[in-house]
Design a protein around this motif. Sequence first.
Motif, short mmCIF file in Angstrom:
data_model
loop_
_atom_site.label_atom_id
_atom_site.label_comp_id
_atom_site.label_asym_id
_atom_site.label_seq_id
_atom_site.Cartn_x
_atom_site.Cartn_y
_atom_site.Cartn_z
N ASP A 171 60.04 50.31 32.31
CA ASP A 171 59.82 51.70 32.71
C ASP A 171 58.82 51.83 33.84
OD1 ASP A 171 61.59 52.54 30.77
OD2 ASP A 171 60.04 52.67 29.23
N GLY A 172 58.29 50.72 34.30
CA GLY A 172 57.29 50.76 35.38
C GLY A 172 56.33 49.60 35.26
N ASP A 173 55.30 49.62 36.10
CA ASP A 173 54.32 48.53 36.10
C ASP A 173 53.54 48.47 34.81
OD1 ASP A 173 55.11 47.81 38.61
OD2 ASP A 173 53.60 49.05 39.62
N ASP A 177 56.45 48.26 26.59
CA ASP A 177 57.56 47.65 25.85
C ASP A 177 58.06 46.37 26.52
OD1 ASP A 177 59.17 47.65 23.64
OD2 ASP A 177 60.81 48.69 24.62
N ALA A 178 57.33 45.88 27.54
CA ALA A 178 57.75 44.66 28.25
C ALA A 178 57.49 43.43 27.37
CB ALA A 178 57.02 44.54 29.58
N TYR A 179 58.06 42.32 27.78
CA TYR A 179 57.91 41.06 27.07
C TYR A 179 56.95 40.15 27.83
CZ TYR A 179 61.97 42.22 24.17
OH TYR A 179 62.83 42.81 23.29
N SER A 180 56.08 39.46 27.08
CA SER A 180 55.17 38.48 27.67
C SER A 180 55.78 37.09 27.53
CB SER A 180 53.81 38.53 26.95
OG SER A 180 53.94 38.13 25.60
N SER A 231 64.53 48.16 20.19
CA SER A 231 64.26 49.23 21.15
C SER A 231 64.44 48.78 22.59
CB SER A 231 62.83 49.75 20.95
OG SER A 231 61.89 48.70 21.18
N ASN A 232 64.40 47.48 22.82
CA ASN A 232 64.53 46.93 24.17
C ASN A 232 65.14 45.53 24.06
OD1 ASN A 232 64.41 46.46 26.88
ND2 ASN A 232 62.18 46.49 27.04
#
Length: 312
Positions: A171-173, A177-180, A231-232
């Motif tokens: 959804d942006g920088d 909800d991003a993955y590491s 969710s992602n």
Amino acid sequence: DVDENAYAALGLAFEDAPSEATIKKAFRKLALKCHPDKRPASERERAEKEFDALRRASDALLDVDARRALDDFLRAKAARARAHAAHGAKRKRDLEDLEARERKAASAGEVGAERAARERLRGELERLRRRREEATRGGKARDGDGVGTAATTSTVPEHLYRALKVVWRRDGDADDDAYSAKELREIFETFGRIEDVVIREGKKKKGSALVVFADGDACATASGATCGRSSNPLVVARAAIPPKVDAGEPAKRRDDAASGGVSPAPASETTAARAPSVANLDFESVVLERLKRAQERARLVAEAEAEGDDES
């Protein structure tokens, strides 16, 4: 510190290399001004400190060994200052950024594992580079009628056959909800041992990474699985598909050659049949870029340690 700059304490310049007589004259001149007996009672305590500093500076410059040690220190300090000035503000910013990244990585406890994985990957890439060069030389030595087209498959790094390209929504920088890399490693370790995880940066609408397995079978199994958070979810694909080898093809060619009826396929068809399906080969450039950053970091650390030795 007056002990480190005795020349300045007496109003002298180190570069002028003052003689013993000049040092004594400068001390006497300043001592007359700073002597506690010539100051009011309210300034006597400060005057005593100033006079003591003058005396220590004079003693350091009049003692041969102490002055030699002081001169060596001042020369080293000046050399370090010149080196800093030569590198300029950019080098200082790079070093500060490096230290900040190292502190952040150390707090997460991942420095050792990442360094070991990077060194291992560097060795693998170097081994593959040498093998590609040998394969290219061997193909040219055999003949120039299209046999060397088989070497085109060697342009695909071997580790990509054991790698998955993983994509997720962003959804942006500041996407929470991003993955590491750590989370991706934990997800795919259920299929087999992971050699490295490379996060690709720079895209705002989707995140992507390259997950390198130690075993090709584990990579193939993971490519057909549904992974990630509901969710992602993660979209998974093979980074490169190994070329299929027809077991009957070598025997057929020998039979054709023996009967004199050799009818090789056009070079373009042979190349198309053997060329692997590769998804985003620019991931190799991402891996190489990480290696370049590691080399730059090692260089800056070495310079910082050398400067620390000079200061000590």
